[in-house]
Design a protein around this motif. Sequence first.
Motif, PDB file in Angstrom:
ATOM      1  N   GLY A 281       0.787  -1.225   0.000  1.00 14.69           N
ATOM      2  CA  GLY A 281       0.000   0.000   0.000  1.00 14.69           C
ATOM      3  C   GLY A 281       0.821   1.277   0.000  1.00 14.69           C
ATOM      4  O   GLY A 281       1.718   1.444  -0.810  1.00 14.69           O
ATOM      5  N   LYS A 282       0.498   2.146   0.920  1.00 16.09           N
ATOM      6  CA  LYS A 282       1.109   3.473   0.913  1.00 16.09           C
ATOM      7  C   LYS A 282       2.617   3.434   1.168  1.00 16.09           C
ATOM      8  O   LYS A 282       3.353   4.255   0.634  1.00 16.09           O
ATOM      9  N   LYS A 283       3.035   2.492   1.986  1.00 14.28           N
ATOM     10  CA  LYS A 283       4.474   2.410   2.240  1.00 14.28           C
ATOM     11  C   LYS A 283       5.225   2.017   0.972  1.00 14.28           C
ATOM     12  O   LYS A 283       6.334   2.478   0.719  1.00 14.28           O
ATOM     13  N   TRP A 284       4.614   1.144   0.191  1.00 13.61           N
ATOM     14  CA  TRP A 284       5.209   0.763  -1.088  1.00 13.61           C
ATOM     15  C   TRP A 284       5.270   1.972  -2.016  1.00 13.61           C
ATOM     16  O   TRP A 284       6.297   2.252  -2.631  1.00 13.61           O
ATOM     17  N   GLU A 285       4.182   2.697  -2.074  1.00 20.80           N
ATOM     18  CA  GLU A 285       4.136   3.887  -2.933  1.00 20.80           C
ATOM     19  C   GLU A 285       5.233   4.868  -2.538  1.00 20.80           C
ATOM     20  O   GLU A 285       5.937   5.416  -3.380  1.00 20.80           O
ATOM     21  N   ALA A 286       5.356   5.106  -1.228  1.00 22.00           N
ATOM     22  CA  ALA A 286       6.364   6.053  -0.747  1.00 22.00           C
ATOM     23  C   ALA A 286       7.768   5.577  -1.098  1.00 22.00           C
ATOM     24  O   ALA A 286       8.616   6.355  -1.533  1.00 22.00           O
ATOM     25  N   ALA A 287       7.984   4.273  -0.937  1.00 23.07           N
ATOM     26  CA  ALA A 287       9.310   3.729  -1.205  1.00 23.07           C
ATOM     27  C   ALA A 287       9.645   3.812  -2.696  1.00 23.07           C
ATOM     28  O   ALA A 287      10.785   4.087  -3.072  1.00 23.07           O
ATOM     29  N   MET A 288       8.627   3.571  -3.531  1.00 26.00           N
ATOM     30  CA  MET A 288       8.865   3.645  -4.970  1.00 26.00           C
ATOM     31  C   MET A 288       9.157   5.085  -5.392  1.00 26.00           C
ATOM     32  O   MET A 288       9.899   5.330  -6.329  1.00 26.00           O
ATOM     33  N   ALA A 289       8.561   6.028  -4.683  1.00 28.60           N
ATOM     34  CA  ALA A 289       8.697   7.429  -5.071  1.00 28.60           C
ATOM     35  C   ALA A 289       9.959   8.067  -4.513  1.00 28.60           C
ATOM     36  O   ALA A 289      10.537   8.950  -5.133  1.00 28.60           O
ATOM     37  N   HIS A 290      10.398   7.613  -3.349  1.00 30.68           N
ATOM     38  CA  HIS A 290      11.530   8.273  -2.706  1.00 30.68           C
ATOM     39  C   HIS A 290      12.605   7.276  -2.326  1.00 30.68           C
ATOM     40  O   HIS A 290      12.376   6.392  -1.510  1.00 30.68           O
ATOM     41  N   ARG A 291      13.762   7.470  -2.904  1.00 32.92           N
ATOM     42  CA  ARG A 291      14.868   6.565  -2.656  1.00 32.92           C
ATOM     43  C   ARG A 291      15.160   6.407  -1.169  1.00 32.92           C
ATOM     44  O   ARG A 291      15.517   5.331  -0.707  1.00 32.92           O
ATOM     45  N   ALA A 292      15.019   7.487  -0.424  1.00 26.97           N
ATOM     46  CA  ALA A 292      15.350   7.447   1.004  1.00 26.97           C
ATOM     47  C   ALA A 292      14.490   6.434   1.751  1.00 26.97           C
ATOM     48  O   ALA A 292      14.872   5.951   2.811  1.00 26.97           O
ATOM     49  N   ASP A 293      13.317   6.122   1.191  1.00 21.96           N
ATOM     50  CA  ASP A 293      12.409   5.186   1.862  1.00 21.96           C
ATOM     51  C   ASP A 293      12.536   3.776   1.302  1.00 21.96           C
ATOM     52  O   ASP A 293      11.719   2.916   1.593  1.00 21.96           O
ATOM     53  N   ARG A 294      13.541   3.563   0.465  1.00 26.97           N
ATOM     54  CA  ARG A 294      13.578   2.328  -0.307  1.00 26.97           C
ATOM     55  C   ARG A 294      14.519   1.277   0.277  1.00 26.97           C
ATOM     56  O   ARG A 294      14.497   0.133  -0.140  1.00 26.97           O
ATOM     57  N   HIS A 295      15.389   1.711   1.189  1.00 25.65           N
ATOM     58  CA  HIS A 295      16.430   0.795   1.669  1.00 25.65           C
ATOM     59  C   HIS A 295      16.437   0.660   3.191  1.00 25.65           C
ATOM     60  O   HIS A 295      16.014   1.548   3.918  1.00 25.65           O
ATOM     61  N   TRP A 296      16.967  -0.470   3.624  1.00 26.28           N
ATOM     62  CA  TRP A 296      17.119  -0.735   5.055  1.00 26.28           C
ATOM     63  C   TRP A 296      18.317   0.007   5.633  1.00 26.28           C
ATOM     64  O   TRP A 296      18.219   0.621   6.702  1.00 26.28           O
ATOM     65  N   VAL A 297      19.446  -0.061   4.933  1.00 32.58           N
ATOM     66  CA  VAL A 297      20.675   0.529   5.493  1.00 32.58           C
ATOM     67  C   VAL A 297      21.438   1.438   4.531  1.00 32.58           C
ATOM     68  O   VAL A 297      22.148   2.334   4.984  1.00 32.58           O
ATOM     69  N   TYR A 298      21.293   1.215   3.236  1.00 33.23           N
ATOM     70  CA  TYR A 298      22.106   1.950   2.273  1.00 33.23           C
ATOM     71  C   TYR A 298      21.869   3.453   2.379  1.00 33.23           C
ATOM     72  O   TYR A 298      20.730   3.921   2.334  1.00 33.23           O
ATOM     73  N   LYS A 299      22.969   4.175   2.538  1.00 29.04           N
ATOM     74  CA  LYS A 299      22.951   5.641   2.692  1.00 29.04           C
ATOM     75  C   LYS A 299      22.121   6.094   3.895  1.00 29.04           C
ATOM     76  O   LYS A 299      21.530   7.167   3.874  1.00 29.04           O
ATOM     77  N   ARG A 300      22.051   5.247   4.919  1.00 26.90           N
ATOM     78  CA  ARG A 300      21.301   5.621   6.129  1.00 26.90           C
ATOM     79  C   ARG A 300      22.227   5.731   7.339  1.00 26.90           C
ATOM     80  O   ARG A 300      21.780   5.581   8.482  1.00 26.90           O
ATOM     81  N   GLU A 301      23.512   6.005   7.123  1.00 23.98           N
ATOM     82  CA  GLU A 301      24.450   6.089   8.240  1.00 23.98           C
ATOM     83  C   GLU A 301      23.993   7.129   9.254  1.00 23.98           C
ATOM     84  O   GLU A 301      23.541   8.216   8.896  1.00 23.98           O
ATOM     85  N   GLY A 302      24.081   6.736  10.544  1.00 25.46           N
ATOM     86  CA  GLY A 302      23.701   7.649  11.619  1.00 25.46           C
ATOM     87  C   GLY A 302      22.209   7.677  11.896  1.00 25.46           C
ATOM     88  O   GLY A 302      21.774   8.221  12.914  1.00 25.46           O
ATOM     89  N   LEU A 303      21.421   7.101  11.012  1.00 24.63           N
ATOM     90  CA  LEU A 303      19.969   7.057  11.236  1.00 24.63           C
ATOM     91  C   LEU A 303      19.625   5.778  11.993  1.00 24.63           C
ATOM     92  O   LEU A 303      20.344   4.791  11.920  1.00 24.63           O
ATOM     93  N   PRO A 304      18.514   5.804  12.737  1.00 21.53           N
ATOM     94  CA  PRO A 304      18.154   4.601  13.495  1.00 21.53           C
ATOM     95  C   PRO A 304      17.739   3.452  12.570  1.00 21.53           C
ATOM     96  O   PRO A 304      17.005   3.654  11.611  1.00 21.53           O
ATOM     97  N   CYS A 305      18.243   2.277  12.905  1.00 24.25           N
ATOM     98  CA  CYS A 305      17.877   1.069  12.165  1.00 24.25           C
ATOM     99  C   CYS A 305      16.362   0.919  12.150  1.00 24.25           C
ATOM    100  O   CYS A 305      15.702   1.111  13.185  1.00 24.25           O
ATOM    101  N   ARG A 306      15.814   0.561  11.017  1.00 22.85           N
ATOM    102  CA  ARG A 306      14.360   0.429  10.880  1.00 22.85           C
ATOM    103  C   ARG A 306      13.803  -0.722  11.710  1.00 22.85           C
ATOM    104  O   ARG A 306      12.605  -0.784  11.979  1.00 22.85           O
ATOM    105  N   LYS A 307      14.690  -1.641  12.128  1.00 18.26           N
ATOM    106  CA  LYS A 307      14.218  -2.771  12.926  1.00 18.26           C
ATOM    107  C   LYS A 307      14.484  -2.591  14.415  1.00 18.26           C
ATOM    108  O   LYS A 307      13.621  -2.866  15.240  1.00 18.26           O
ATOM    109  N   CYS A 308      15.712  -2.146  14.758  1.00 22.46           N
ATOM    110  CA  CYS A 308      16.092  -2.145  16.176  1.00 22.46           C
ATOM    111  C   CYS A 308      16.409  -0.762  16.731  1.00 22.46           C
ATOM    112  O   CYS A 308      16.583  -0.616  17.943  1.00 22.46           O
ATOM    113  N   GLY A 309      16.541   0.240  15.893  1.00 19.95           N
ATOM    114  CA  GLY A 309      16.794   1.588  16.386  1.00 19.95           C
ATOM    115  C   GLY A 309      18.266   1.948  16.550  1.00 19.95           C
ATOM    116  O   GLY A 309      18.610   3.122  16.719  1.00 19.95           O
TER     117      GLY A 309
END
Length: 330
Positions: A281-309
Amino acid sequence: MPEGHSVHRIAKQFATNFVGHTVVAESPQGRFVDGAAVISGRELLEAFAVGKQMFLRFGEDEWVRIHLGIYGAWDFSGDILVDATIASANGRMGQTNQRGTVVSDRVLDSAGENSLTSIGAPRNSRVRMGEESQSGGVHSAHFPPEPVGQVRLRLMTETVCADLRGPTACELLTSARVHAVMDALGPDPQHEPGVAGRNRFTDRLRSKKTPVGQLLMDQSIVAGIGNVYRAEMLFRAGIDPYRPGTLVTVDEAHALWKDWVKLLAIGIETGQMMTMDGLRGKKWEAAMAHRADRHWVYKREGLPCRKCGTNIQLDTMATRKLYWCPSCQT
DNA sequence: CATCGATGTTGAG
DNA sequence: TCAACCTCGATGG
């Protein structure tokens, strides 16, 4: 620039638009004049990708090998027929664009609003237009268009033109040398389906003490994986990138292969490195539209892990940036 | 508008 | 280990 999925998409475009046609070849830039002369006027017999390399066969002993490297790209222009298997993501299969529209593989692989259906729809911001089309609209004055920049190789049929610029490799090869190159590559699920590829991958991976994070990037271990898929696959598998290949279990290796099979197929179909494919649904749409929402770890240094924080860590591994979660990946 | 960095590989030192 | 390849989107002034 591309990982394996992009090259497969480009190869499909060649299979759809060039295979079976007589092709005129030129090297406007001048650095592939001899090679272009050999293949010009011949029929393209076959086009396929193995890992990040594309092979074009013009005869039994006349092949062209292309590797785009970090910033190589193909631009397609003319009456481009979109390969059905890569246009299916949004249900507009086989649509033909208007003559003169210029489409880059960078465009084909970019954000969601620029998927393959954007061909022929120049209002989509990132469809690259030739200079002649700044008058607006999809009809351009000239076919083929004037080469822009350093075009190493231009391939043309009566209706379609493909320009190659900035490749790491563009060379004419004999059949023997093509097979030598292919033999040096690890398995590619698209080229070698079934358990043979999986077993070859597993054997090679587990035979080396090298960190598994490096092994996934090693094209002789498995072909087509790059820095994004490497980071994402290891997160999805819960494996520490520093773990030696020898300490990866058979089950883990099989799971990594299975995941690569899946991610590569999604990448080829959608043109995007969607690694959070469980979304709906909407999460898929957001991820398809915005690269930042598309990955678990890539280019997310310093950000909280989507699973454990835990903060996502950035290291350098064999000169490449490595993104990973020190808590989730063991 | 200048500068940076990139989904990559090769080859020199 | 690192420069070269030599493009172009993103970023910042």
